[in-house]
Design an enzyme around this catalytic site. Structure first.
Site, short mmCIF file in Angstrom:
data_model
loop_
_atom_site.label_atom_id
_atom_site.label_comp_id
_atom_site.label_asym_id
_atom_site.label_seq_id
_atom_site.Cartn_x
_atom_site.Cartn_y
_atom_site.Cartn_z
N SER A 3 44.12 33.88 38.99
CA SER A 3 44.91 33.66 40.20
C SER A 3 45.24 32.20 40.49
O SER A 3 45.70 31.89 41.58
CB SER A 3 44.18 34.26 41.41
OG SER A 3 44.05 35.64 41.26
N HIS A 59 34.32 32.58 40.94
CA HIS A 59 35.09 33.81 41.13
C HIS A 59 34.28 34.82 41.94
O HIS A 59 34.65 35.98 42.03
CB HIS A 59 35.44 34.44 39.78
CG HIS A 59 36.45 33.69 38.98
ND1 HIS A 59 37.53 33.05 39.52
CD2 HIS A 59 36.55 33.49 37.64
CE1 HIS A 59 38.25 32.49 38.56
NE2 HIS A 59 37.67 32.74 37.42
N SER A 84 48.21 39.17 33.65
CA SER A 84 47.42 38.06 33.12
C SER A 84 46.04 38.53 32.67
O SER A 84 45.55 38.14 31.60
CB SER A 84 47.30 36.96 34.17
OG SER A 84 46.54 35.88 33.67
N TYR A 137 48.77 31.47 45.40
CA TYR A 137 49.15 30.81 44.15
C TYR A 137 50.65 30.52 44.13
O TYR A 137 51.07 29.44 43.73
CB TYR A 137 48.74 31.70 42.98
CG TYR A 137 49.19 31.20 41.64
CD1 TYR A 137 48.55 30.12 41.02
CD2 TYR A 137 50.25 31.81 40.98
CE1 TYR A 137 48.96 29.67 39.78
CE2 TYR A 137 50.66 31.36 39.73
CZ TYR A 137 50.02 30.29 39.14
OH TYR A 137 50.43 29.84 37.91
#
Length: 170
Positions: A3, A59, A84, A137
């Protein structure tokens, strides 16, 4: 995960270490909190020894992290995260299934760090705590300067124009 954590990590490092040369590798100046501890690369005592302000990557869900810090949480469009993550799983984790198989795994929360939806919601719920800033983002990409200035204000750092410009340019 997937992210913009590393981008944000660089921006925060640049704001906090304006007078320093770029590190050989970002993890030397801003380690990945849980990974460094889990693999024994660093100890809690090592992390305490980092120069202030200390900048770490993580994370983890907020409830798993220590109190007494400020957290910049980066959130990204779920579709982009999914694509991703799929490529990451194929390239680095040996996943050989189809995109459809990975999609089901992702939707069921059977990926590293669990459900993306629960992860994001958990951090969003903590925004009002005063020590959590949620950054998108996409906004980091579309208006980097404004987001860098916003992060600097949130961290209560006196970021002069030169340090902001360095973070924008790098």
């Amino acid at each position: 995960p997937r992210s913009g954590t590393t981008l944000t990590q660089w921006l925060v490092y640049l704001l906090s270490h304006d007078d320093h040369a770029l590190p050989e590798h970002l993890t030397k100046a801003s380690p990945w909190f849980e990974r460094s501890l889990a693999i024994g690369e660093l100890s809690a005592k090592d992390l305490e020894g980092y120069e202030s302000p200390r900048v770490f990557k993580s994370h983890l869900p907020r409830e798993w992290l220590p109190d007494g810090a400020r957290y910049v949480y980066v959130e990204r469009n779920v579709q982009d995260v999914l694509v991703s993550y799929f490529h990451f799983y194929r390239s680095y984790l040996g996943f050989e299934g189809s995109f459809e198989e990975f999609y089901r795994r992702f939707m069921d929360g059977r990926v590293q760090y669990g459900s993306w939806f629960e992860h994001v919601e958990g951090w969003r719920a903590r925004q009002g705590d005063g020590n959590v800033l949620v950054v998108r983002y996409e906004e980091l990409l579309s208006d980097r300067r404004a987001q860098i200035e916003r992060i600097g204000r949130f961290l209560a750092w006196d970021c002069d124009e030169r340090s902001v410009e360095r973070a924008v340019a790098e």
